[in-house]
Design an enzyme around this catalytic site. Sequence first.
Site, PDB file in Angstrom:
ATOM      1  N   HIS A  46     -22.119 -50.479   8.190  1.00  0.00           N
ATOM      2  CA  HIS A  46     -21.969 -52.030   8.745  1.00  0.00           C
ATOM      3  C   HIS A  46     -21.021 -52.268   9.570  1.00  0.00           C
ATOM      4  CE1 HIS A  46     -23.857 -52.699   4.582  1.00  0.00           C
ATOM      5  NE2 HIS A  46     -22.726 -51.737   4.224  1.00  0.00           N
ATOM      6  N   LYS A  78     -13.535 -53.755  36.672  1.00  0.00           N
ATOM      7  CA  LYS A  78     -14.632 -53.365  35.876  1.00  0.00           C
ATOM      8  C   LYS A  78     -15.419 -51.975  36.178  1.00  0.00           C
ATOM      9  CE  LYS A  78     -16.650 -55.414  33.278  1.00  0.00           C
ATOM     10  NZ  LYS A  78     -17.597 -56.781  33.391  1.00  0.00           N
ATOM     11  N   SER A 103     -18.311 -53.959  39.237  1.00  0.00           N
ATOM     12  CA  SER A 103     -18.865 -55.348  39.302  1.00  0.00           C
ATOM     13  C   SER A 103     -18.595 -55.659  40.683  1.00  0.00           C
ATOM     14  CB  SER A 103     -18.032 -56.096  38.303  1.00  0.00           C
ATOM     15  OG  SER A 103     -17.989 -57.320  38.813  1.00  0.00           O
TER      16      SER A 103
END
Length: 460
Positions: free
Chosen positions: A156, A283, A277
């Site tokens: 999960h 990034k 980016s």
Amino acid sequence: MAKLWGGRFEEGLDKKTEAFGASITFDKKMARQDLKGSLAHVTMLASTGILTADEADQIKAGIKKVEEKYEKGDIEFKIENEDIHMNMETYLHAEIGPVAGKLHTARSRNDQVATDMHLWMKDTLTETLEKLHNLREVLVALASEHVETIMPGYTHLQHAQPISFGHHLMAYYSMLTRDFERFEFNIQHADISPLGAAALAGTTFPIDRKETASLMGFSDVYVNSMDAVSDRDFILEFLSNASILMMHLSRFCEEIILWCSNEYKFVTLSDAFSTGSSIMPQKKNPDMAELIRGKSGRVYGNLFGLLTVMKSLPLAYNKDLQEDKEGMFDTADTILTSLDVMAGMLSTLSVNKEIMSSSTEKDFSNATELADYLAAKGLPFRQAHEIVGEMVLECTKAGYYLQDVPLERYQEVSPLIEADIYETLKSRTAVERRDSFGGTGFEQVKMQIERAKDTLESEK
Ligand code: ARG
């Protein structure tokens, strides 16, 4: 030049319609296969006496010349010649004149296109197997380095129990090995020659289908001519196998993307497999993993496309079948490049072992250890589970973990708990002790790796 099928027509084809009906823009990918099939066919036409040796020799020489031109890039494919078969035949005619017209004796484009596709698929399956083999080797090498690297195992997406990173990687190895086996089986259905089925019903000429099959390297021939020209199961199997493969790669990529995030920081991708980016200078994006995940969509789409094309087709050939190719080519390009990119990405990523293992120390992923400890001392597991649950609640409220609970407190909870509990609660101990067959215990992971190495060796 008039159409090769132009005899019964009085008017030319509408130009837009001509382009609509043509497949040359994409089936030109099967040029080599088409030439190989023609060479086998004409060889057989001579050995069965359907053509004279001289006629066959002229045609063979012509095919060789067309082949040379093709390899040099001197062939210009034309929409007006519709598809690869008629483009090649037109070139052959230009090379050797009217004797070229004898090549199509006892053959139809229906068995010709099916033959080309079987040949193309066999080549593609071989390439797929090579790349899958390579990726699995990369995985096994990475897993070997990380047998004792501890990470949280999830259910999960919640920390469940600590595991070996090598074990996690070997789960993907197992998936990819099943993929390998599926593609390997796929070869059996691709490796059957449809040539000689002609349009649908066979031919009145005394052809030898086994001879053409063996000349082209096929192990078998279709036993029903109608099935031979209309069967596309071998492509559907490929598209379906490719879809399952992409599902596996996509799951793996999803994990890599998560692992690269600030929240996890488990791995760092090499610069060669990430991008920046245009606005945010900080990034470093896992674009390639995202692309592989994204590309699974088109591969599933191609499978559904062809299943839909096939679902209502009456026997035998229908022009709808021309729609079988673009999805097949696209899927092949997609999986072959995805396998390469995945292998490159995995062989160059760095694993932040410290972060990985320390994230199992600020959690309750050792709760099962405490419950198992009590159960091993005779307490019914359900009762042990209850006690540990209460301890977890107590720790959560107090803001610490099971390994921080003082021994006195443990002994109040259960006199069965002794000082050795702290060793038991360590993630490394937890992993090492999960020694049941196929578990994450180091010895079990080593066993998986050994087996994998044997399997990979046997594929060579
Ligand atoms: N380009 C066609 C295809 O891909 C070749 C077979 C054409 N046969 C026919 N009877 N029109 O299916």
